[in-house]
Design an enzyme around this catalytic site. Structure first.
Site, mmCIF file in Angstrom:
data_model
loop_
_atom_site.group_PDB
_atom_site.id
_atom_site.type_symbol
_atom_site.label_atom_id
_atom_site.label_comp_id
_atom_site.label_asym_id
_atom_site.label_seq_id
_atom_site.Cartn_x
_atom_site.Cartn_y
_atom_site.Cartn_z
ATOM 1 C CD GLN A 44 -80.473 38.599 58.745
ATOM 2 O OE1 GLN A 44 -80.013 38.638 59.873
ATOM 3 N NE2 GLN A 44 -81.283 37.640 58.330
ATOM 4 N N GLY A 45 -80.392 41.775 55.121
ATOM 5 C CA GLY A 45 -81.396 41.748 54.065
ATOM 6 C C GLY A 45 -81.851 40.319 53.870
ATOM 7 N N GLY A 46 -82.569 40.077 52.776
ATOM 8 C CA GLY A 46 -83.029 38.731 52.510
ATOM 9 C C GLY A 46 -81.881 37.816 52.138
ATOM 10 C CG ASP A 175 -88.019 46.958 45.457
ATOM 11 O OD1 ASP A 175 -89.245 47.131 45.636
ATOM 12 O OD2 ASP A 175 -87.332 46.219 46.181
HETATM 13 N N1 LIG Z 1 -75.170 51.622 53.317
HETATM 14 C C1 LIG Z 1 -75.925 51.225 54.344
HETATM 15 N N2 LIG Z 1 -75.726 51.725 55.579
HETATM 16 C C2 LIG Z 1 -76.479 51.337 56.639
HETATM 17 N N3 LIG Z 1 -77.479 50.440 56.534
HETATM 18 C C3 LIG Z 1 -77.738 49.904 55.326
HETATM 19 C C4 LIG Z 1 -76.973 50.263 54.179
HETATM 20 N N4 LIG Z 1 -77.459 49.583 53.124
HETATM 21 C C5 LIG Z 1 -78.469 48.837 53.589
HETATM 22 N N5 LIG Z 1 -78.643 49.027 54.905
HETATM 23 C C6 LIG Z 1 -79.655 48.372 55.754
HETATM 24 O O1 LIG Z 1 -79.451 46.977 55.712
HETATM 25 C C7 LIG Z 1 -80.661 46.288 55.427
HETATM 26 C C8 LIG Z 1 -80.509 45.360 54.254
HETATM 27 O O2 LIG Z 1 -80.035 46.085 53.136
HETATM 28 P P1 LIG Z 1 -80.439 45.739 51.643
HETATM 29 O O3 LIG Z 1 -81.896 46.034 51.467
HETATM 30 O O4 LIG Z 1 -79.508 46.427 50.731
HETATM 31 O O5 LIG Z 1 -80.165 44.172 51.631
HETATM 32 P P2 LIG Z 1 -80.815 43.087 50.717
HETATM 33 O O6 LIG Z 1 -80.187 41.780 51.061
HETATM 34 O O7 LIG Z 1 -80.721 43.510 49.298
HETATM 35 O O8 LIG Z 1 -82.277 43.109 51.245
HETATM 36 P P3 LIG Z 1 -83.646 42.906 50.524
HETATM 37 O O9 LIG Z 1 -84.193 41.683 51.123
HETATM 38 O O10 LIG Z 1 -84.393 44.137 50.896
HETATM 39 O O11 LIG Z 1 -83.419 42.835 49.079
HETATM 40 C C9 LIG Z 1 -81.717 47.338 55.200
HETATM 41 O O12 LIG Z 1 -82.578 47.293 56.305
HETATM 42 C C10 LIG Z 1 -81.031 48.654 55.165
HETATM 43 O O13 LIG Z 1 -81.733 49.549 55.981
#
Ligand SMILES: Nc1ncnc2c1ncn2[C@@H]1O[C@H](COP(=O)(O)OP(=O)(O)OP(=O)(O)O)[C@@H](O)[C@H]1O
Length: 494
Positions: A44-46, A175
């Site tokens: 999960q991301g933000g 970033d």
């Molecule tokens: N291709 C992938 N395979 C497995 N895990 C992933 C992958 N891409 C991202 N993740 C995991 O999922 C989480 C969220 O990913 P990501 O950072 O791309 O989301 P976001 O919504 O853009 O978050 P942020 O708040 O960092 O911007 C991260 O902890 C990352 O480790």
């Protein structure tokens, strides 16, 4: 009468929301009409949720599924921006051709697999990605907040390769940090490192040429506070030198444990002043980070080069000397008799549990297990988890970190999403159809990215009005452990 000071009005950032979760077994159809079956949540991301996924077929999606699907509400900006980046720079053939031309075995840019929209309870945007494993920030924490000099040298070379590719394709990442660097998912691919999260990626050099140096306080301080580049602190559009500077801070933290300005991460002006002060005086930075005076030579030279590149606005558009920088680390490896075999020392320090990002699954063991029988760097073994950031006296390759206490984590951070196709950003309704047409012509294979999210802020509307790139900002309250936070993301395991 004294001159009246013009009040700069702060614009309210848009609120991005998380999507409604998908059910295991749900099938999504991408813009190329390929069907994908959704499995367990893996992160999960933000702004988005991530699920394991497989091409649609009989049975459920297994724990070793090779793909991941990232979803966001359709009117969010970051994933739209990210898909745009992938379409422009990360098509499989582009990456393959580059690797062939450069005789590379590995490049840390994830390949674009697919994307689309999905009508569920609400409308979603989704992107299919290769699946990756653990992130380097977790490995760093598990290793006692220090990486070996050998690991850092190997990582630096890999990351410079990755940055050179992005920069050569008109983009900067803006970033770079451990939590955006993921290891390969399978045991065989654990020695590969991928740079993810292109929500802040910026097209610094569109076809019309390199962006101009222009400070804008309203856009200042974008990025992850401890690593934000000095250009970003001044609100200057991200450029190649910013990525080199950010990488320098990441490498420095990996080697010394803690950056000197980590005691006050909530104060952006303090961070900017500290970085500027130290950039103008690299010996003082090294003294703060390596009180015993044992900074590795290659890092010192890297930081000296960076300092020369970033302190003067006249070098803003300069192409970094990737060969020189890579050479610093490969010479260090050679001199020490270490092989760049990609078998990282930190793999033997196993992160205990997945708190956030990687949701614990039956595959965690496979992802995180140490390389059996793997010998560590000639000088030392990685420290156990949560141990004070101290090095043993025999560790001549790295030195003690600064003793400063890290400040409580910044509560409010700014997440900036810059549309990677900065000529056709999310636009208000009136401009939408026009943008859609232009985008379609540019990205014929992406039927989804022709419908960018509508900006909900005065900023987005104003930007569209002025006909310049749109940016969406969001501010999310965060209180996290150092380094784990990504912009606007609650990453303290909640
Ligand atoms: N291709 C992938 N395979 C497995 N895990 C992933 C992958 N891409 C991202 N993740 C995991 O999922 C989480 C969220 O990913 P990501 O950072 O791309 O989301 P976001 O919504 O853009 O978050 P942020 O708040 O960092 O911007 C991260 O902890 C990352 O480790």
């Amino acid at each position: 009468m004294p001159p009246v000071k013009k009040q700069v009005k702060k614009r309210a950032p848009p609120k991005h929301k998380l999507p409604d979760p998908l059910k295991p077994g749900e099938v999504l159809t991408d813009s190329m009409k390929r069907q994908w079956k959704v499995g367990a949540a893996v992160g999960q991301g933000g702004f988005g949720l991530l699920y394991a996924a497989s091409p649609n077929g009989p049975g459920s999606v297994g724990p070793n599924a090779e793909y991941v699907i990232k979803i966001e509400p359709h009117d969010n900006g970051p994933l739209f921006s990210e898909i745009n980046f992938y379409l422009r720079t990360a098509k499989q053939d582009m990456i393959k051709d580059w690797m062939k031309a450069k005789k590379m075995k590995h490049l840390g840019v994830p390949r674009y697999i697919g994307s689309g929209s999905h009508e569920g309870k609400t409308r979603l945007r989704f992107m299919v990605m290769e699946r990756f494993g653990e992130n380097l920030h977790k490995m760093f924490e598990a290793a006692g907040k220090v990486f070996t000099r050998r690991d850092v040298a190997i990582l630096a070379i890999r990351l410079l390769n990755t940055l050179e590719y992005l920069h050569d394709h008109q983009f900067v990442h803006a970033d770079i940090k451990g939590s955006n660097l993921l290891l390969g998912f399978t045991k065989d691919a654990q020695d590969q490192v991928y740079l993810v999260d292109y929500g802040l990626a910026y097209r610094y050099q569109p076809d019309s040429g390199h962006r101009d140096y222009k400070e804008d306080p309203r856009k200042a301080h974008d990025g992850t506070p401890e690593f934000t580049s000095s250009d970003a602190h001044k609100g200057v559009p991200a450029a190649r030198r910013g990525d080199i500077e950010i990488l320098g801070y990441v490498l420095l933290q990996w080697l010394c444990g803690q950056l000197p300005w980590e005691d006050n991460l909530t104060n952006c002006d303090y961070l900017k002043d500290q970085k500027m002060k130290y950039l103008k005086n690299i010996p003082s930075l090294l003294k703060a980070c390596f009180p015993k005076g044992d900074c590795p030579d290659e890092l010192r030279k890297y930081l000296e080069y960076t300092s020369g590149l970033v302190v003067n606005s006249s070098r803003y558009q300069e192409k970094p000397d990737y060969n020189y920088l890579r050479g610093l680390f490969s010479s260090a490896l050679k001199k020490a008799g270490w092989k760049d075999d990609g078998k990282f020392d930190f793999l033997s320090a196993k992160p205990k549990s997945s708190k956030k990002g990687q949701v614990k699954s039956s595959t965690d063991e496979e992802v995180q297990s140490p390389q059996s029988g793997r010998s560590l760097s000639p000088k030392k073994r990685a420290a156990p988890k949560k141990k004070a950031v101290k090095r043993k006296s025999d560790e001549s390759d790295v030195s003690s970190p600064p003793k400063k206490k890290a400040a409580p984590r910044k509560k409010v951070v700014k997440r900036v999403y810059v549309d990677s196709d900065s000529e056709s950003p999310p636009k208000p309704k009136a401009a939408k159809a026009k943008a859609a047409k232009a985008r379609k012509a540019e990205s014929p294979d992406d039927s989804d990215s022709d419908s960018p999210p509508k900006p909900k802020t005065a900023r987005g509307k104003a930007a569209a009005k002025r006909g310049r790139k749109a940016r969406a900002l969001s501010t999310i309250a965060t209180q996290t452990s150092p380094g784990l936070m990504t912009r606007g993301r609650l990453s303290n395991g909640t």
